[in-house]
Design a protein around this motif. Structure first.
Motif, PDB file in Angstrom:
ATOM      1  N   VAL A 191       8.287  10.283   3.324  1.00 32.61           N
ATOM      2  CA  VAL A 191       6.864  10.282   3.696  1.00 32.61           C
ATOM      3  C   VAL A 191       6.149   9.302   2.775  1.00 32.61           C
ATOM      4  CG1 VAL A 191       4.763  11.643   3.890  1.00 32.61           C
ATOM      5  CG2 VAL A 191       6.968  12.673   4.475  1.00 32.61           C
ATOM      6  N   PRO A 192       5.637   8.207   3.302  1.00 37.55           N
ATOM      7  CA  PRO A 192       4.980   7.203   2.450  1.00 37.55           C
ATOM      8  C   PRO A 192       3.684   7.718   1.841  1.00 37.55           C
ATOM      9  CG  PRO A 192       4.697   6.668   4.775  1.00 37.55           C
ATOM     10  CD  PRO A 192       5.651   7.820   4.728  1.00 37.55           C
ATOM     11  N   GLU A 193       3.395   7.238   0.656  1.00 36.44           N
ATOM     12  CA  GLU A 193       2.159   7.643  -0.023  1.00 36.44           C
ATOM     13  C   GLU A 193       0.927   7.004   0.619  1.00 36.44           C
ATOM     14  OE1 GLU A 193       2.320   6.928  -4.165  1.00 36.44           O
ATOM     15  OE2 GLU A 193       4.091   8.171  -4.509  1.00 36.44           O
ATOM     16  N   ARG A 194       1.102   5.815   1.167  1.00 40.43           N
ATOM     17  CA  ARG A 194      -0.039   5.092   1.750  1.00 40.43           C
ATOM     18  C   ARG A 194       0.357   4.584   3.133  1.00 40.43           C
ATOM     19  NH1 ARG A 194      -1.959   0.095  -1.697  1.00 40.43           N
ATOM     20  NH2 ARG A 194       0.074  -0.591  -0.944  1.00 40.43           N
ATOM     21  N   PRO A 195       0.459   5.494   4.101  1.00 42.55           N
ATOM     22  CA  PRO A 195       0.971   5.061   5.406  1.00 42.55           C
ATOM     23  C   PRO A 195       0.008   4.202   6.216  1.00 42.55           C
ATOM     24  CG  PRO A 195       0.335   7.365   5.473  1.00 42.55           C
ATOM     25  CD  PRO A 195       0.201   6.933   4.047  1.00 42.55           C
TER      26      PRO A 195
END
Length: 234
Positions: free
Chosen positions: A102-106
């Motif tokens: 899960v990306p921190e800054r999607p």
């Protein structure tokens, strides 16, 4: 004596039966799946066809995947957190790079300010303070009509296009470039003791205890006291 035999039977049989937690207790919550636009030509489409392109996804930013398809994948871009809104659509599956984290800054959060000049304005009356008006929009992506470039933007809860008067600059993501290596079997943590017995294991334990108790009962019953001796000591 019988109580002691039963207790020993329980202690001997219980460690041999593996403890297990039900699937409902151990199953983790499903993780959201993301895919990154690792190239500059990844379109978000309103429908599953190339004629419904909404905008090009910002380079190195992500979509959340709702359903992965063979040709098109259903995705969501953005978040429902004021002043932003989500945009649902489709991306070509082979144009996306799927990741296992899960990306921190999607999603890109970027504002663009446009200056509008009032047509027919004149400074014959007043000092022209309001001949030019500035307005700020939330940028989602870039689109094209022929050679004309547009920004797909959000303002006051409404999506629309505005002419792209300049380029947009933003920080790129690099987290998807880091390779994630799955742990080898030697590295996998050992499973700890479980919290409960399954119904089958409980039944096996009960049957085992009953069997041992029955054997002990017949063994004790079959033993006879030694007959008294006829000889007397003088």
């Amino acid at each position: 004596m019988k109580a002691l035999i039963l207790l020993m039977a329980v202690l001997l049989l219980a460690p041999a039966l593996p403890l297990r937690v039900s699937a409902e207790e151990t199953a983790p919550a499903p993780q959201e799946v993301y895919a990154v636009a690792a190239r500059t030509d990844v379109w978000l489409y309103a429908e599953e066809n190339e004629d419904s392109g909404l905008f090009l996804l910002p380079y190195t930013y992500y979509v959340r995947v709702l359903e992965r398809g063979e040709e098109y994948s259903a995705v969501v871009y953005g978040e429902d957190a004021a002043p932003y809104r989500t945009v649902e659509g489709y991306c070509k599956t082979d144009m996306l790079t799927f990741v296992d984290f899960v990306p921190e800054r999607p999603f890109l959060k970027l504002e663009v300010t446009v200056t509008y000049t009032v047509p027919g304005s004149s400074s014959q009356m007043g000092n022209g303070t309001f001949d030019e008006i500035e307005r700020t929009f939330h940028y989602y992506g870039t689109s094209y009509l022929g050679t004309q470039r547009y920004f797909y933007v959000l303002s006051d809860g409404v999506f629309d296009y505005i002419p792209a008067a300049r380029d947009v600059n933003y920080e790129l993501n690099t987290d998807y470039l880091t390779e994630t290596v799955a742990p080898t079997p030697e590295e996998e943590p050992e499973a700890g003791p479980s919290a409960g017995l399954s119904a089958l294991e409980i039944a096996a334990l009960v049957l085992g205890v009953i069997a041992v108790a029955a054997i002990a009962f017949f063994v004790l019953r079959g033993r006879k006291s030694p007959a008294p001796s006829d000889e007397s000591d003088f």
